[in-house]
Design a protein around this motif. Structure first.
Motif, PDB file in Angstrom:
ATOM      1  N   UNK A  26       0.848  -1.327   0.148  1.00  0.00           N
ATOM      2  CA  UNK A  26       0.340   0.485  -0.190  1.00  0.00           C
ATOM      3  C   UNK A  26       0.562   1.150  -0.036  1.00  0.00           C
ATOM      4  N   UNK A  27       2.285   1.165  -0.487  1.00  0.00           N
ATOM      5  CA  UNK A  27       3.093   2.431  -0.702  1.00  0.00           C
ATOM      6  C   UNK A  27       2.523   3.689  -1.003  1.00  0.00           C
ATOM      7  N   UNK A  28       1.723   2.874  -2.925  1.00  0.00           N
ATOM      8  CA  UNK A  28       1.431   3.954  -3.426  1.00  0.00           C
ATOM      9  C   UNK A  28       0.100   4.150  -3.010  1.00  0.00           C
ATOM     10  N   UNK A  29      -0.642   4.414  -1.699  1.00  0.00           N
ATOM     11  CA  UNK A  29      -1.668   4.741  -1.452  1.00  0.00           C
ATOM     12  C   UNK A  29      -1.222   5.605   0.220  1.00  0.00           C
ATOM     13  N   UNK A  30      -0.201   5.443   0.753  1.00  0.00           N
ATOM     14  CA  UNK A  30      -0.079   6.295   1.967  1.00  0.00           C
ATOM     15  C   UNK A  30       1.287   7.248   1.715  1.00  0.00           C
ATOM     16  N   UNK A  37      15.666  18.971   7.126  1.00  0.00           N
ATOM     17  CA  UNK A  37      16.322  18.194   7.425  1.00  0.00           C
ATOM     18  C   UNK A  37      16.211  17.058   7.266  1.00  0.00           C
ATOM     19  N   UNK A  38      15.436  16.366   6.229  1.00  0.00           N
ATOM     20  CA  UNK A  38      15.444  14.882   6.181  1.00  0.00           C
ATOM     21  C   UNK A  38      14.386  13.640   6.443  1.00  0.00           C
ATOM     22  N   UNK A  39      14.402  14.404   7.908  1.00  0.00           N
ATOM     23  CA  UNK A  39      13.920  13.482   9.209  1.00  0.00           C
ATOM     24  C   UNK A  39      12.571  12.923   8.873  1.00  0.00           C
ATOM     25  N   UNK A  40      12.280  11.748   9.237  1.00  0.00           N
ATOM     26  CA  UNK A  40      11.125  11.126   9.101  1.00  0.00           C
ATOM     27  C   UNK A  40       9.647  12.607  10.469  1.00  0.00           C
ATOM     28  N   UNK A  41       8.646  13.121   9.314  1.00  0.00           N
ATOM     29  CA  UNK A  41       7.721  13.917  10.360  1.00  0.00           C
ATOM     30  C   UNK A  41       6.691  13.070  10.245  1.00  0.00           C
ATOM     31  N   UNK A  42       5.922  12.498   9.836  1.00  0.00           N
ATOM     32  CA  UNK A  42       5.023  11.793   9.882  1.00  0.00           C
ATOM     33  C   UNK A  42       4.333  11.150   8.288  1.00  0.00           C
ATOM     34  N   UNK A  43       3.557  10.124   8.835  1.00  0.00           N
ATOM     35  CA  UNK A  43       2.965   9.706   8.140  1.00  0.00           C
ATOM     36  C   UNK A  43       1.263   8.938   8.039  1.00  0.00           C
ATOM     37  N   UNK A  44       1.193   8.765   6.560  1.00  0.00           N
ATOM     38  CA  UNK A  44      -0.272   7.673   7.215  1.00  0.00           C
ATOM     39  C   UNK A  44      -0.581   6.772   6.048  1.00  0.00           C
ATOM     40  N   UNK A  45      -0.538   5.587   6.727  1.00  0.00           N
ATOM     41  CA  UNK A  45      -0.459   4.560   6.227  1.00  0.00           C
ATOM     42  C   UNK A  45      -1.957   3.689   5.610  1.00  0.00           C
ATOM     43  N   UNK A  46      -2.463   4.071   4.503  1.00  0.00           N
ATOM     44  CA  UNK A  46      -3.391   3.918   3.758  1.00  0.00           C
ATOM     45  C   UNK A  46      -3.669   3.193   2.787  1.00  0.00           C
ATOM     46  N   UNK A  47      -5.401   2.875   2.685  1.00  0.00           N
ATOM     47  CA  UNK A  47      -5.284   2.622   0.541  1.00  0.00           C
ATOM     48  C   UNK A  47      -6.719   2.262   0.558  1.00  0.00           C
ATOM     49  N   UNK A  48      -7.331   1.751  -0.310  1.00  0.00           N
ATOM     50  CA  UNK A  48      -8.653   1.606  -0.990  1.00  0.00           C
ATOM     51  C   UNK A  48      -8.936   0.579  -1.061  1.00  0.00           C
ATOM     52  N   UNK A  49      -9.495  -0.121  -0.164  1.00  0.00           N
ATOM     53  CA  UNK A  49     -10.266  -0.972   0.578  1.00  0.00           C
ATOM     54  C   UNK A  49     -10.791  -2.071  -1.030  1.00  0.00           C
ATOM     55  N   UNK A  81      -7.539  12.035   1.605  1.00  0.00           N
ATOM     56  CA  UNK A  81      -8.905  12.307   1.534  1.00  0.00           C
ATOM     57  C   UNK A  81      -8.645  12.292  -0.459  1.00  0.00           C
ATOM     58  N   UNK A  82      -8.437  13.418  -0.335  1.00  0.00           N
ATOM     59  CA  UNK A  82      -8.332  13.369  -1.900  1.00  0.00           C
ATOM     60  C   UNK A  82      -7.833  13.123  -2.701  1.00  0.00           C
ATOM     61  N   UNK A  83      -6.687  11.781  -2.720  1.00  0.00           N
ATOM     62  CA  UNK A  83      -6.495  10.578  -3.456  1.00  0.00           C
ATOM     63  C   UNK A  83      -7.661   9.579  -3.020  1.00  0.00           C
ATOM     64  N   UNK A  84      -8.421   9.634  -1.973  1.00  0.00           N
ATOM     65  CA  UNK A  84      -9.889   8.677  -1.951  1.00  0.00           C
ATOM     66  C   UNK A  84     -10.965   9.392  -3.097  1.00  0.00           C
ATOM     67  N   UNK A  85     -11.249  10.449  -3.182  1.00  0.00           N
ATOM     68  CA  UNK A  85     -12.275  10.978  -3.772  1.00  0.00           C
ATOM     69  C   UNK A  85     -11.569  10.943  -5.243  1.00  0.00           C
ATOM     70  N   UNK A  86     -10.050  10.944  -5.798  1.00  0.00           N
ATOM     71  CA  UNK A  86      -9.928  10.988  -7.097  1.00  0.00           C
ATOM     72  C   UNK A  86     -10.420   9.212  -7.604  1.00  0.00           C
ATOM     73  N   UNK A  87     -10.007   8.257  -6.580  1.00  0.00           N
ATOM     74  CA  UNK A  87     -10.589   7.174  -6.472  1.00  0.00           C
ATOM     75  C   UNK A  87     -11.333   6.768  -6.982  1.00  0.00           C
TER      76      UNK A  87
END
Length: 135
Positions: A26-30, A37-49, A81-87
């Motif tokens: 699910x990396x394409x929808x996460x 400085x290139x450090x990880x600041x945040x993430x959302x792991x999600x997918x289209x059912x 949400x925008x990705x989900x709407x597009x799908x």
């Protein structure tokens, strides 16, 4: 990158909730956000059912503790949400533990409807609060 920091960010072991399959499949929808400085600041792991064509699902979200309340999580959710709407999805769902007050408050602030705790939702002694947000 994510697995290295999430136990620290949560202050307890949670890596078991983020199996490698989520990152592999699910990396394409996460989404990942990095700090300047290139450090990880945040993430959302999600997918289209794949089983419910009108739904998208957010499985796991995190923001580094020093960037919480900065609007980063809101921004990542809005992008998802925008990705989900597009799908063609019309609903986004998520779940959390009934004891995770920070998550419950965040999801309510993001416009999610919130269930009462659902006893045994994820198995014995695995109660969950279920969220749903119409797009």
């Amino acid at each position: 990158m994510i697995v290295r920091v999430i136990d620290d960010w949560w202050g307890r072991p949670v890596t078991g909730l983020l199996n490698r399959l989520y990152l592999n499949h699910f990396h394409d929808t996460s989404l990942i956000a990095e700090s300047g400085d290139g450090e990880l600041a945040g993430f959302v792991i999600g997918f289209m059912s794949p089983s419910r064509p009108d739904e998208a699902y957010i499985h796991f979200t995190g923001v580094t503790p020093h960037m919480r309340r900065s609007g980063l999580a809101r921004s990542l959710y809005e992008q998802f949400f925008a990705m989900a709407r597009e799908e063609g999805r019309t609903t986004v769902k998520a779940v959390t533990s009934p004891h995770n007050n920070r998550s419950i408050c965040f999801h309510k602030a993001m416009g999610f409807d919130c269930s009462e705790p659902m006893i045994g939702y994820d198995g014995p002694e695995q109660d969950r609060v279920v969220f749903a947000r119409a797009l």
